[in-house]
Design a protein around this motif. Structure first.
Motif, PDB file in Angstrom:
ATOM      1  N   THR A  57       0.850  -1.180   0.000  1.00 40.40           N
ATOM      2  CA  THR A  57       0.000   0.000   0.000  1.00 40.40           C
ATOM      3  C   THR A  57       0.889   1.233   0.000  1.00 40.40           C
ATOM      4  O   THR A  57       1.914   1.284   0.681  1.00 40.40           O
ATOM      5  CB  THR A  57      -0.945   0.037   1.226  1.00 40.40           C
ATOM      6  N   VAL A 103      -2.652   0.746  -4.395  1.00 35.23           N
ATOM      7  CA  VAL A 103      -2.478  -0.642  -3.970  1.00 35.23           C
ATOM      8  C   VAL A 103      -1.769  -1.378  -5.098  1.00 35.23           C
ATOM      9  O   VAL A 103      -2.296  -1.484  -6.208  1.00 35.23           O
ATOM     10  CB  VAL A 103      -3.837  -1.314  -3.665  1.00 35.23           C
ATOM     11  N   PRO A 143      -8.187  -0.127  -6.142  1.00 40.81           N
ATOM     12  CA  PRO A 143      -8.438  -0.383  -4.721  1.00 40.81           C
ATOM     13  C   PRO A 143      -9.897  -0.727  -4.408  1.00 40.81           C
ATOM     14  O   PRO A 143     -10.170  -1.491  -3.477  1.00 40.81           O
ATOM     15  CB  PRO A 143      -8.036   0.939  -4.042  1.00 40.81           C
TER      16      PRO A 143
END
Length: 304
Positions: free
Chosen positions: A154, A194, A203
């Motif tokens: 992330t 992500v 995401p």
């Protein structure tokens, strides 16, 4: 005489009992099998904590100096992601307002989502992991990249302040820094990306950005559609078609085609937006040029 004999017997009995007590006190009960069995139950009854060695997460492509250390890695699709949790920790502890989504934006690929915030708002890691990168990155400004134990990374960009350093081990929900407007940002916001081995994933395919902070499924299959911004619009959430089985993933490899009939006023740009497919794909599939003149009633093949 009887009294004397009785007293003598009483003294003998007393001495015998005392001797037996002394004998009992000298016995080492640790040698008894039932004592050992109890000790064994005490130790075997406690299960060892299920832990993941932090070194495993850093075994491959661990580079603190670059945003994407996987540039030369060939990723095979579809790929499977697994989550142990059913929820994630929100990256910001206020209502999550998405101001720009994963998709095509102003002629460029927007590979994350923008979440509104005020400069100085605290940010938190979504899962357990280790900080791979905590430094300034071109475009992203002050950036923190956290690698997690399922292979995901992330990315938290446009920060105003770092709260962690590279190689720090984090627990889910741990403070990592302050939001801001560093880098190429129009107004303060969190740019959340992500990645899986350097490839961005929409995401919103993985997470529901609601108040419950839910992960959409414990097991998800990722196809190229969800890693290509050209298939999505930054202005609206894409229709979700979750793939949660291997059979569904294999079936998804078969390209789906449909026919669009050109109407009055249609352009390639309009058809592209209406059908959520890029102009490049339209041109390639139909063997036409970007400046081609469309005719009313013309059939355009839509391939997704």
């Amino acid at each position: 005489m009887k009294i004397i004999i009785y007293c003598f017997l009483l003294i003998v009995c007393s001495l015998s009992v005392q001797a037996q007590k002394d004998t009992y006190l000298k016995i080492d009960i640790s040698e008894f099998n039932f004592i050992k069995a109890i000790d064994s139950l005490k130790t075997s009854g406690v299960k060892e904590k299920d832990t993941i060695v932090p070194a495993a997460i850093k075994a491959e492509y661990w580079d603190n100096t670059v945003y994407n250390p996987y540039k030369n890695v060939d990723i095979k699709f579809p790929l499977q992601l697994k989550f142990k949790d059913s929820t994630y920790h929100p990256p910001i502890n206020i209502k999550k307002v998405i101001t720009s989504r994963y998709g095509w934006r102003r002629g460029r690929a927007h590979k994350g989502i923008d979440i509104d915030l005020v400069t100085g708002d605290s940010l938190y890691t979504m899962f357990d992991g280790i900080v791979r990168m905590s430094r300034y990155s071109s475009g992203h400004g002050r950036t923190i990249v956290v690698r997690h134990f399922n292979g995901l990374e992330t990315v938290y960009a446009h920060l105003s302040k770092y709260g962690v350093k590279e190689n720090d081990t984090l627990t889910k929900g741990q403070y990592i820094g302050k939001g801001g407007v560093s880098g190429n940002a129009r107004g303060s916001h969190l740019h959340l990306v992500v990645n899986y081995k350097g490839i961005s994933i929409n995401p919103e395919y993985l997470f529901d950005f609601n108040d419950q902070n839910t992960i959409r499924a414990h097991e998800l299959w990722i196809t190229k559609k969800w890693t290509r911004p050209m298939f999505h619009s930054s202005k609206k959430q894409s229709e979700l078609d979750l793939i949660i089985s291997e059979e569904g993933a294999i079936f998804s490899l078969v390209k789906q085609k449909s026919i669009y009939v050109v109407k009055s006023g249609d352009t390639l740009s309009r058809i592209s937006k209406r059908n959520n497919v890029s102009i490049t794909t339209l041109c390639r599939t139909n063997t036409i040029r970007r400046n081609a003149v469309l005719k009313i009633g013309q059939h355009i093949v839509i391939e997704k």
